[in-house]
Write a protein that holds these residues in place. Sequence first.
Motif, PDB file in Angstrom:
ATOM      1  N   ILE A 133       0.867  -1.178   0.000  1.00 27.63           N
ATOM      2  CA  ILE A 133       0.000   0.000   0.000  1.00 27.63           C
ATOM      3  C   ILE A 133       0.900   1.223   0.000  1.00 27.63           C
ATOM      4  CG2 ILE A 133      -1.647   1.373   1.333  1.00 27.63           C
ATOM      5  CD1 ILE A 133      -2.827  -1.206   2.409  1.00 27.63           C
ATOM      6  N   THR A 134       0.581   2.192  -0.844  1.00 24.58           N
ATOM      7  CA  THR A 134       1.302   3.459  -0.832  1.00 24.58           C
ATOM      8  C   THR A 134       0.324   4.589  -1.127  1.00 24.58           C
ATOM      9  OG1 THR A 134       3.176   4.712  -1.707  1.00 24.58           O
ATOM     10  CG2 THR A 134       1.986   3.335  -3.285  1.00 24.58           C
ATOM     11  N   ALA A 135       0.544   5.705  -0.479  1.00 26.71           N
ATOM     12  CA  ALA A 135      -0.271   6.888  -0.740  1.00 26.71           C
ATOM     13  C   ALA A 135       0.417   7.832  -1.706  1.00 26.71           C
ATOM     14  CB  ALA A 135      -0.572   7.623   0.574  1.00 26.71           C
ATOM     15  N   ASP A 136       1.761   7.726  -1.799  1.00 25.61           N
ATOM     16  CA  ASP A 136       2.468   8.767  -2.535  1.00 25.61           C
ATOM     17  C   ASP A 136       3.721   8.323  -3.297  1.00 25.61           C
ATOM     18  OD1 ASP A 136       4.044   8.161  -0.366  1.00 25.61           O
ATOM     19  OD2 ASP A 136       4.030  10.172   0.488  1.00 25.61           O
ATOM     20  N   ALA A 137       3.972   7.027  -3.404  1.00 24.37           N
ATOM     21  CA  ALA A 137       5.203   6.586  -4.069  1.00 24.37           C
ATOM     22  C   ALA A 137       4.923   5.599  -5.202  1.00 24.37           C
ATOM     23  CB  ALA A 137       6.158   5.978  -3.049  1.00 24.37           C
ATOM     24  N   HIS A 138       3.833   5.790  -5.893  1.00 24.57           N
ATOM     25  CA  HIS A 138       3.457   4.874  -6.965  1.00 24.57           C
ATOM     26  C   HIS A 138       4.558   4.720  -8.015  1.00 24.57           C
ATOM     27  CE1 HIS A 138      -0.343   5.840  -5.049  1.00 24.57           C
ATOM     28  NE2 HIS A 138      -0.852   4.754  -5.602  1.00 24.57           N
ATOM     29  N   GLU A 139       5.207   5.832  -8.364  1.00 24.32           N
ATOM     30  CA  GLU A 139       6.243   5.772  -9.410  1.00 24.32           C
ATOM     31  C   GLU A 139       7.448   4.961  -8.961  1.00 24.32           C
ATOM     32  OE1 GLU A 139       7.145   9.071  -6.695  1.00 24.32           O
ATOM     33  OE2 GLU A 139       5.300   8.558  -7.743  1.00 24.32           O
ATOM     34  N   VAL A 140       7.769   4.979  -7.675  1.00 26.80           N
ATOM     35  CA  VAL A 140       8.887   4.177  -7.153  1.00 26.80           C
ATOM     36  C   VAL A 140       8.603   2.698  -7.367  1.00 26.80           C
ATOM     37  CG1 VAL A 140      10.078   3.464  -5.032  1.00 26.80           C
ATOM     38  CG2 VAL A 140       9.631   5.892  -5.468  1.00 26.80           C
TER      39      VAL A 140
END
Length: 158
Positions: free
Chosen positions: A128-135
């Motif tokens: 789960i990620t809120a802000d690191a989708h590109e990583v």
Amino acid sequence: MGGEHGALAVTDLALRRELLAGYELDTDRSRLDLERVHRWLSTDAYWAMGRSMDVLRRAVEGSASFGVYAPDGAQVGFARLITDGATFGWLCDVYIDRAARGLGLGTALANAIVDAVEPMELKRLMLITADAHEVYATAGFVVAPNPEQLMARIAPTA
């Protein structure tokens, strides 16, 4: 190594390798600076704010833990992997120290973990990620297909 069918267990993830520019990834738990990891997660990670040291210790004991270390040996990153070694894995608590961000360490860490579990042939590796989708996209993660099928039970104190 692993179970009767040759599956790799989470404890079989012995890995030590250079990530980039002299930074190193290591799964040796004895190298972990748990005080530092606790400070990062409990005060700066939106998903773990207020987490106790006891909870962190128990989580590390039940997971494969990945430390990221600077050329001088100081720990600058952390991640945990929970898996049955056969069908499913959960990547969590991925954190890179704020002073070390922007160097590509998060991306290198995610890719190294995916590479490490590749022999397990897991059907699903999730996070789960809120802000690191590109990583995580660089390591092959995509937005979960059929999110309407995904369910969670969240403890009221979580």
